[in-house]
Design a protein around this motif. Sequence first.
Motif, PDB file in Angstrom:
ATOM      1  N   GLU A 118       0.815  -1.216   0.000  1.00  0.00           N
ATOM      2  CA  GLU A 118       0.000   0.000   0.000  1.00  0.00           C
ATOM      3  C   GLU A 118       0.850   1.269   0.000  1.00  0.00           C
ATOM      4  OE1 GLU A 118      -2.833  -0.002   3.139  1.00  0.00           O
ATOM      5  OE2 GLU A 118      -3.535  -2.039   2.738  1.00  0.00           O
ATOM      6  N   HIS A 119       2.168   1.109   0.103  1.00  0.00           N
ATOM      7  CA  HIS A 119       3.037   2.269   0.289  1.00  0.00           C
ATOM      8  C   HIS A 119       3.877   2.549  -0.954  1.00  0.00           C
ATOM      9  CE1 HIS A 119       2.433   2.707   4.716  1.00  0.00           C
ATOM     10  NE2 HIS A 119       2.030   1.455   4.565  1.00  0.00           N
ATOM     11  N   GLU A 120       4.359   3.783  -1.029  1.00  0.00           N
ATOM     12  CA  GLU A 120       5.237   4.193  -2.119  1.00  0.00           C
ATOM     13  C   GLU A 120       6.588   3.493  -1.990  1.00  0.00           C
ATOM     14  OE1 GLU A 120       4.378   5.895  -4.584  1.00  0.00           O
ATOM     15  OE2 GLU A 120       2.667   7.148  -4.013  1.00  0.00           O
ATOM     16  N   PRO A 121       7.301   3.301  -3.109  1.00  0.00           N
ATOM     17  CA  PRO A 121       8.624   2.677  -3.040  1.00  0.00           C
ATOM     18  C   PRO A 121       9.606   3.551  -2.262  1.00  0.00           C
ATOM     19  CG  PRO A 121       7.772   2.671  -5.288  1.00  0.00           C
ATOM     20  CD  PRO A 121       6.876   3.563  -4.480  1.00  0.00           C
ATOM     21  N   ASP A 122      10.587   2.919  -1.626  1.00  0.00           N
ATOM     22  CA  ASP A 122      11.641   3.663  -0.942  1.00  0.00           C
ATOM     23  C   ASP A 122      12.723   4.055  -1.936  1.00  0.00           C
ATOM     24  OD1 ASP A 122      13.041   1.339  -1.472  1.00  0.00           O
ATOM     25  OD2 ASP A 122      12.983   0.613   0.597  1.00  0.00           O
ATOM     26  N   LEU A 123      13.851   4.530  -1.449  1.00  0.00           N
ATOM     27  CA  LEU A 123      14.918   4.992  -2.328  1.00  0.00           C
ATOM     28  C   LEU A 123      15.473   3.878  -3.200  1.00  0.00           C
ATOM     29  CD1 LEU A 123      16.839   7.394   0.099  1.00  0.00           C
ATOM     30  CD2 LEU A 123      15.202   7.978  -1.714  1.00  0.00           C
ATOM     31  N   ALA A 124      15.301   2.637  -2.741  1.00  0.00           N
ATOM     32  CA  ALA A 124      15.777   1.486  -3.518  1.00  0.00           C
ATOM     33  C   ALA A 124      14.727   0.995  -4.509  1.00  0.00           C
ATOM     34  CB  ALA A 124      16.189   0.350  -2.581  1.00  0.00           C
ATOM     35  N   GLY A 125      13.568   1.691  -4.531  1.00  0.00           N
ATOM     36  CA  GLY A 125      12.506   1.290  -5.453  1.00  0.00           C
ATOM     37  C   GLY A 125      11.645   0.161  -4.955  1.00  0.00           C
ATOM     38  N   ILE A 126      11.708  -0.108  -3.645  1.00  0.00           N
ATOM     39  CA  ILE A 126      10.953  -1.214  -3.067  1.00  0.00           C
ATOM     40  C   ILE A 126       9.875  -0.652  -2.143  1.00  0.00           C
ATOM     41  CG2 ILE A 126      11.074  -3.292  -1.640  1.00  0.00           C
ATOM     42  CD1 ILE A 126      14.016  -3.509  -2.437  1.00  0.00           C
ATOM     43  N   PRO A 127       8.604  -1.052  -2.313  1.00  0.00           N
ATOM     44  CA  PRO A 127       7.557  -0.585  -1.398  1.00  0.00           C
ATOM     45  C   PRO A 127       7.895  -0.964   0.037  1.00  0.00           C
ATOM     46  CG  PRO A 127       6.585  -1.639  -3.315  1.00  0.00           C
ATOM     47  CD  PRO A 127       8.064  -1.912  -3.380  1.00  0.00           C
ATOM     48  N   ALA A 128       7.715  -0.029   0.954  1.00  0.00           N
ATOM     49  CA  ALA A 128       8.052  -0.269   2.356  1.00  0.00           C
ATOM     50  C   ALA A 128       7.016   0.383   3.244  1.00  0.00           C
ATOM     51  CB  ALA A 128       9.444   0.282   2.668  1.00  0.00           C
ATOM     52  N   ALA A 129       6.742  -0.261   4.390  1.00  0.00           N
ATOM     53  CA  ALA A 129       5.692   0.225   5.282  1.00  0.00           C
ATOM     54  C   ALA A 129       6.023   1.584   5.880  1.00  0.00           C
ATOM     55  CB  ALA A 129       5.442  -0.789   6.390  1.00  0.00           C
ATOM     56  N   GLY A 130       7.295   2.002   5.849  1.00  0.00           N
ATOM     57  CA  GLY A 130       7.670   3.273   6.425  1.00  0.00           C
ATOM     58  C   GLY A 130       7.504   4.456   5.490  1.00  0.00           C
ATOM     59  N   THR A 131       7.213   4.213   4.225  1.00  0.00           N
ATOM     60  CA  THR A 131       7.039   5.291   3.253  1.00  0.00           C
ATOM     61  C   THR A 131       5.574   5.723   3.211  1.00  0.00           C
ATOM     62  OG1 THR A 131       6.670   3.726   1.449  1.00  0.00           O
ATOM     63  CG2 THR A 131       8.954   4.406   1.855  1.00  0.00           C
ATOM     64  N   PRO A 132       5.259   6.872   2.587  1.00  0.00           N
ATOM     65  CA  PRO A 132       3.857   7.322   2.520  1.00  0.00           C
ATOM     66  C   PRO A 132       2.967   6.325   1.771  1.00  0.00           C
ATOM     67  CG  PRO A 132       5.347   9.116   1.980  1.00  0.00           C
ATOM     68  CD  PRO A 132       6.186   7.866   2.038  1.00  0.00           C
ATOM     69  N   PHE A 133       1.687   6.368   2.095  1.00  0.00           N
ATOM     70  CA  PHE A 133       0.716   5.524   1.410  1.00  0.00           C
ATOM     71  C   PHE A 133       0.562   5.964  -0.051  1.00  0.00           C
ATOM     72  CE2 PHE A 133      -0.653   4.350   5.648  1.00  0.00           C
ATOM     73  CZ  PHE A 133      -1.101   3.043   5.486  1.00  0.00           C
ATOM     74  N   ARG A 134       0.277   4.998  -0.901  1.00  0.00           N
ATOM     75  CA  ARG A 134      -0.121   5.317  -2.264  1.00  0.00           C
ATOM     76  C   ARG A 134      -1.522   5.946  -2.230  1.00  0.00           C
ATOM     77  NH1 ARG A 134       2.659   2.430  -6.418  1.00  0.00           N
ATOM     78  NH2 ARG A 134       4.250   0.997  -5.604  1.00  0.00           N
ATOM     79  N   PRO A 135      -1.918   6.649  -3.295  1.00  0.00           N
ATOM     80  CA  PRO A 135      -3.230   7.304  -3.289  1.00  0.00           C
ATOM     81  C   PRO A 135      -4.398   6.313  -3.218  1.00  0.00           C
ATOM     82  CG  PRO A 135      -1.819   8.178  -5.032  1.00  0.00           C
ATOM     83  CD  PRO A 135      -1.139   6.958  -4.495  1.00  0.00           C
ATOM     84  N   VAL A 136      -5.528   6.814  -2.760  1.00  0.00           N
ATOM     85  CA  VAL A 136      -6.795   6.101  -2.849  1.00  0.00           C
ATOM     86  C   VAL A 136      -7.453   6.531  -4.157  1.00  0.00           C
ATOM     87  CG1 VAL A 136      -9.110   5.843  -1.845  1.00  0.00           C
ATOM     88  CG2 VAL A 136      -7.081   5.926  -0.357  1.00  0.00           C
ATOM     89  N   VAL A 137      -8.020   5.586  -4.887  1.00  0.00           N
ATOM     90  CA  VAL A 137      -8.676   5.866  -6.166  1.00  0.00           C
ATOM     91  C   VAL A 137     -10.185   5.706  -6.008  1.00  0.00           C
ATOM     92  CG1 VAL A 137      -9.013   5.073  -8.541  1.00  0.00           C
ATOM     93  CG2 VAL A 137      -6.700   5.265  -7.600  1.00  0.00           C
ATOM     94  N   LEU A 138     -10.917   6.697  -6.471  1.00  0.00           N
ATOM     95  CA  LEU A 138     -12.388   6.671  -6.433  1.00  0.00           C
ATOM     96  C   LEU A 138     -12.939   6.683  -7.842  1.00  0.00           C
ATOM     97  CD1 LEU A 138     -15.228   7.068  -5.133  1.00  0.00           C
ATOM     98  CD2 LEU A 138     -14.728   9.523  -5.108  1.00  0.00           C
ATOM     99  N   GLY A 139     -13.738   5.689  -8.178  1.00  0.00           N
ATOM    100  CA  GLY A 139     -14.445   5.686  -9.450  1.00  0.00           C
ATOM    101  C   GLY A 139     -15.768   6.427  -9.294  1.00  0.00           C
ATOM    102  N   LEU A 140     -15.956   7.509 -10.069  1.00  0.00           N
ATOM    103  CA  LEU A 140     -17.101   8.388  -9.843  1.00  0.00           C
ATOM    104  C   LEU A 140     -17.892   8.608 -11.121  1.00  0.00           C
ATOM    105  CD1 LEU A 140     -18.405  10.062  -7.599  1.00  0.00           C
ATOM    106  CD2 LEU A 140     -16.941  11.970  -8.260  1.00  0.00           C
ATOM    107  N   ASP A 141     -19.204   8.420 -11.021  1.00  0.00           N
ATOM    108  CA  ASP A 141     -20.125   8.713 -12.121  1.00  0.00           C
ATOM    109  C   ASP A 141     -20.751  10.074 -11.843  1.00  0.00           C
ATOM    110  OD1 ASP A 141     -22.052   8.862 -14.058  1.00  0.00           O
ATOM    111  OD2 ASP A 141     -23.133   7.048 -13.461  1.00  0.00           O
ATOM    112  N   THR A 142     -20.365  11.090 -12.606  1.00  0.00           N
ATOM    113  CA  THR A 142     -20.858  12.445 -12.333  1.00  0.00           C
ATOM    114  C   THR A 142     -22.346  12.601 -12.629  1.00  0.00           C
ATOM    115  OG1 THR A 142     -20.178  13.177 -14.547  1.00  0.00           O
ATOM    116  CG2 THR A 142     -18.597  13.482 -12.742  1.00  0.00           C
ATOM    117  N   ASP A 143     -22.912  11.678 -13.410  1.00  0.00           N
ATOM    118  CA  ASP A 143     -24.347  11.747 -13.689  1.00  0.00           C
ATOM    119  C   ASP A 143     -25.179  11.273 -12.505  1.00  0.00           C
ATOM    120  OD1 ASP A 143     -23.987  12.730 -16.256  1.00  0.00           O
ATOM    121  OD2 ASP A 143     -23.846  10.716 -17.134  1.00  0.00           O
TER     122      ASP A 143
END
Length: 301
Positions: free
Chosen positions: A146-171
Amino acid sequence: MVRTVVAGLDGSAESRAAAEWAAREAASRGLPLKLLHVSEPVPEPMAQAPLLGGETLQYWSEKVPRDAADGIRLRHPGLEVDMQDVAGRPAEILAEAGRDAELLVLGSGRLSGISGFLPGSVGLAVVAHAEGPVVMVRAGEQAADEHEPDLAGIPAAGTPFRPVVLGLDTDDPDDSMIEFAFEEAARRETALRAVSAWNLPPYYVYGLSLDPQYHDEIARQKAAELSEVLRPWRQKYPSVELVEVSRSDSPGRQLIDASREASLVVVGRRVRRRSFGAHIGPVTHAVLHHSAVPVAVLPHH
């Protein structure tokens, strides 16, 4: 009554991943976690077999949630963990449990060779009938995913979370979906990416329009509609970075692509009472099968 996060558990790798995800979510919400193990009744001839007798079945029915609860307590000190073993039809019992739960979390097998889920019949039935949010978690899901990659390019629990994505129907926007997505982004201290995909009218697609600026006009109109829907939510959640994405494309494809850089995808399911059963809709169905991350499905009218 105290609300809980409920995780369906059957001993499989995907249900264990769902239980771990549910434990993290319960801890972040400050809520108890309930592990619900549903045992289907065994036909009488099998129940009488020496290796499948009543005592043996009871032992394994109790062992699965007990072992899972013990492990979660060790990994999440301070989290209140309850376990329950119920006999019956899994889809019906899980859907009923989701009625009073803050969140119902289920496991989903990972597709071979590509990112995504392989939702079983039980999971799809629960999603189609549950009256509250249901999150599907793939087998092998790790906290670091769930997290952004660290300096080595590996996702790590200590880095910020990746974004949440919302699928939205504006109608037909649903407030409960939007609020859920903003809350998840705020809890993770990450951005919310609101994705709205739309299709051009058929006469434009088939080349019957002679106005080359028509596409740009529709694009501006759709982007403005998305901004207008989200305007009050920007004000309510000023700390959440909001990224608006409005494109002419398949909604399912847009959300699946966005899931590759997300921590969670939030989609909806319209509640329709029909004689031949409930459905989850083509976009949600596609996202459930091919998302690279957990998917939260919220029912709405």
